[in-house]
Design a protein around this motif. Structure first.
Motif, PDB file in Angstrom:
ATOM      1  N   GLY A   1       0.800  -1.229   0.000  1.00  0.00           N
ATOM      2  CA  GLY A   1       0.000   0.000   0.000  1.00  0.00           C
ATOM      3  C   GLY A   1       0.825   1.267   0.000  1.00  0.00           C
ATOM      4  O   GLY A   1       0.288   2.372  -0.058  1.00  0.00           O
ATOM      5  N   SER A   2       2.169   1.126   0.068  1.00  0.00           N
ATOM      6  CA  SER A   2       3.044   2.311   0.051  1.00  0.00           C
ATOM      7  C   SER A   2       3.243   2.769  -1.394  1.00  0.00           C
ATOM      8  O   SER A   2       4.146   2.308  -2.075  1.00  0.00           O
ATOM      9  N   THR A   3       2.386   3.671  -1.822  1.00  0.00           N
ATOM     10  CA  THR A   3       2.459   4.126  -3.218  1.00  0.00           C
ATOM     11  C   THR A   3       2.737   5.623  -3.327  1.00  0.00           C
ATOM     12  O   THR A   3       2.560   6.221  -4.377  1.00  0.00           O
ATOM     13  N   GLY A   4       3.153   6.231  -2.220  1.00  0.00           N
ATOM     14  CA  GLY A   4       3.570   7.631  -2.267  1.00  0.00           C
ATOM     15  C   GLY A   4       2.460   8.656  -2.135  1.00  0.00           C
ATOM     16  O   GLY A   4       2.670   9.836  -2.411  1.00  0.00           O
ATOM     17  N   ASP A   5       1.266   8.231  -1.698  1.00  0.00           N
ATOM     18  CA  ASP A   5       0.136   9.169  -1.578  1.00  0.00           C
ATOM     19  C   ASP A   5       0.460  10.345  -0.655  1.00  0.00           C
ATOM     20  O   ASP A   5       0.054  11.478  -0.904  1.00  0.00           O
ATOM     21  N   GLY A   6       1.172  10.062   0.428  1.00  0.00           N
ATOM     22  CA  GLY A   6       1.440  11.093   1.435  1.00  0.00           C
ATOM     23  C   GLY A   6       2.261  12.253   0.923  1.00  0.00           C
ATOM     24  O   GLY A   6       2.119  13.383   1.408  1.00  0.00           O
ATOM     25  N   TYR A   7       3.142  12.005  -0.068  1.00  0.00           N
ATOM     26  CA  TYR A   7       3.961  13.091  -0.613  1.00  0.00           C
ATOM     27  C   TYR A   7       3.071  14.141  -1.271  1.00  0.00           C
ATOM     28  O   TYR A   7       3.315  15.340  -1.165  1.00  0.00           O
TER      29      TYR A   7
END
Length: 420
Positions: free
Chosen positions: A174-180
């Protein structure tokens, strides 16, 4: 329909789980939003499925093993540290054991036991958990000073928002960079993202020919060299030759320095070197090789050296030094022996990068730390907005260091939401 909470955490990995618990433990109504069907997917696969939950060594040692801005963690460590992690897990019914280099694992060797500690605590603290819920957008109302988190299902409102969505490594978790994207929306700088703890690529002929594929070297010293041929980093561990380059612990630890040297030297091809006998100096090794050859002077060199090195690697060395494969110890020239020993101590080869960020264990780069308050993990640019975990520009070696950073920053971010 909009539901209001004191604190909302986006991201149910190790950092988000800890942030949720820290927030709820101090009385905040807390909601954890996760886009996956289950929480803690990265926690489940860490440590080869055994969950290397932290590291039982002093602060200085932990910081040393987090080459990517580890010193930022001094302030968070003063609030919650590796010993706090151990106490948290064990006081919730899961005993830990210490292995080599201070690595801490559950006695059961089952990562799900660690995950269950977090899940049980979330339940006990009445944290509202929303799985299979993707955050589409975040809005901030400057009049009400509330955050609106919009998902496909509904919207949520909160006073304090913690973003713990992970980096871009291991996207299947699920770590696809959404937070950036969300951080940038609030004015944050994202430093260049790059893969760390990742296998290294090489187009050397001996790699492309697969002649060393699957060959493992134990306890060697692997170095990344600068343009003058001097080591910028050396790791003394095991390594493995593959069909694309090199892997194994030493290679993974060197990988970020390959990337950095490519930038610094402004070239794709970077030199690396292997010291096959790091515990012996050249004089000691020369004495050992000389004695070995003298004892087996009628044997082929390749057979004489088998007791100290794998045959396939000896074959490569002999080819590289243009020594006739039929040469016996008796006929080996002294200058060839000198070159052989020098090469055993400094076998250099070229690499041309690393595997992708998606193939990496850890993401390098992230939210610029000058924009984050280290005591609270709150944004310096936006009130009541906090970040934790791999989103931040912090990255360490494998061995429990990254998860320690994730859990510590998660706790401090979640705890800080209760101080206002």
């Amino acid at each position: 329909m909009t539901t209001h909470f004191d604190t909302i955490i986006i991201g149910g990995g190790p950092s988000g789980l800890m942030a949720s618990i820290a927030s709820a433990s101090n009385g905040n109504s807390t909601c954890l939003i996760e886009k996956n069907k289950q929480l803690g997917k990265k926690l489940l696969i860490s440590g080869g499925g055994r969950c290397n939950v932290t590291n039982n060594v002093p602060y200085e040692e932990i910081i040393k093993h987090i080459p990517g801005n580890g010193k930022f963690l001094y302030s968070p460590f003063s609030i919650f540290d590796n010993q706090s992690i151990i106490e948290f897990i064990e006081s919730n019914g899961v005993p830990l054991k210490e292995e080599d280099h201070g690595r801490m694992f559950p006695v059961t060797d089952k990562s799900k036991d660690i995950l269950n500690v977090f899940l049980n605590k979330l339940s006990e603290l009445n944290v509202s958990v929303q799985t299979e819920t993707t955050v589409n957008s975040i809005e901030y109302d400057s009049e009400t000073k509330l955050y609106n988190i919009i998902t496909k299902q509904q919207s949520y409102q909160c006073t304090h928002l913690v973003i713990s969505t992970g980096g871009k490594s291991v996207p299947k978790t699920g770590s696809t960079g959404d937070g950036y994207k969300f951080a940038a929306q609030f004015g944050h700088t994202i430093t260049e993202l790059f893969p760390t703890e990742v296998p290294i690529l090489s187009d050397e002929p001996f790699i492309q020919s697969n002649e060393l594929k699957g060959l493992s070297l134990k306890g060697i010293a692997l170095s990344v060299l600068d343009k003058k041929g001097k080591p910028v980093i050396t790791h003394e561990m095991d390594m493995l030759f593959t069909h694309f380059g090199i892997s194994g612990p030493a290679a993974l630890r060197c990988s970020q320095f390959v990337y950095k040297q490519q930038k610094k030297q402004k070239t794709k091809q970077i030199k690396m070197a292997i010291d096959l006998f790091p515990n012996k100096n050249e004089t000691e090794l020369m004495k050992e090789v000389t004695n070995l050859i003298a004892e087996n002077k009628n044997k082929l060199i390749i057979n004489s050296l088998k007791s100290i090195l794998q045959e396939r690697f000896i074959q490569l060395l002999i080819d590289r030094l243009n020594i006739d494969i039929e040469t016996t110890g008796h006929h080996l020239k002294n200058e060839d022996k000198i070159h052989l020993v020098k090469t055993l101590k400094h076998f250099s080869f070229s690499v041309n990068g690393t595997k992708s960020i998606e193939d990496a264990f850890v993401t390098g780069g992230g939210i610029k730390l000058k924009e984050i308050n280290p005591k609270t993990l709150e944004s310096k640019l936006q009130n009541n907005l906090y970040f934790s975990g791999e989103l931040l520009d912090i990255h360490g070696y494998t061995g429990g260091y990254n998860i320690t950073s994730a859990l510590v920053t998660g706790y401090v971010a979640g705890y800080s939401t209760t101080l206002k």
